[in-house]
Design a protein around this motif. Structure first.
Motif: not given
Length: 200
Positions: A138-150
């Motif tokens: 939550c300290f930084t914005a999270q960028t996720m690609l199409a279909g990505e899981s993390r």
């Protein structure tokens, strides 16, 4: 034409100017010094985020070594964000004063890159000052690609001075779409015609 100043007048004027400079310097230092506690108060009261490990250094309450607190984990997304987001485990038994780690799982269901920002909350509200997140997505914005899981880890400490009658703490996150950063990502992925492409 004004009369020339005497050495005493020149010295008095210089002393007065030096005095003003000292007052300004002291006020500037005081203002800067006050920003740290104000920032800390804002983080702790508004977001429930402790910025240091004071929980680990705090004087343990009587019987804290034998005490167990249940921490529940919850997560969800705003309706504008086409992600799935949930905790990898729902509960954990923790000893106050010790550091623990858990994680949340996020998946981008859409066909494009999206940036999300997580907003944490701690319940009950009076427990928020005793719950320190030492590492958090939550300290930084999270960028996720199409279909990505993390998997997104969280490290935390429950303060040994947590009131005795608080037996359960719930850590919850809501992910929101960060429209501004998502638009920037889209613009960088699809440059305007005629714009030179970056070197590989």
């Amino acid at each position: 034409m004004s009369a020339p100043r005497t050495p005493e007048q020149t010295q008095a004027r210089a002393s007065k100017g030096l005095g003003k400079m000292l007052v300004v310097a002291v006020l500037a230092f005081g203002f800067t010094f006050s920003l740290v506690p104000l920032y800390r108060i804002a983080c702790e009261k508004v977001f429930g985020i402790r910025l240091d490990n004071t929980a680990a250094a705090a004087t343990p309450a009587r019987g804290a070594a034998d005490r167990l607190v249940t921490v529940q984990f919850d997560g969800g997304v705003n309706s504008k964000l086409p992600w799935q987001f949930e905790p990898n485990r729902l509960t954990m038994q923790v000893r106050p004063g010790q550091q623990y780690e858990t994680s949340y799982r996020a998946h981008n269901n859409s066909d494009r890159t999206i940036v999300g920002s997580a907003v944490p909350s701690v319940a009950p509200a009076r427990a928020s000052g005793y719950f320190s997140k030492t590492e958090c997505f939550c300290f930084t914005a999270q960028t996720m690609l199409a279909g990505e899981s993390r998997d997104m880890p969280v490290r935390f400490i429950v303060d040994p001075n947590l009131p005795e009658d608080v037996k359960t703490i719930t850590l919850s996150y809501t992910f929101y779409k960060n429209d501004a950063l998502t638009a920037q990502q889209a613009a960088s992925a699809h440059p305007v015609a005629g714009t030179p492409a970056a070197a590989p």
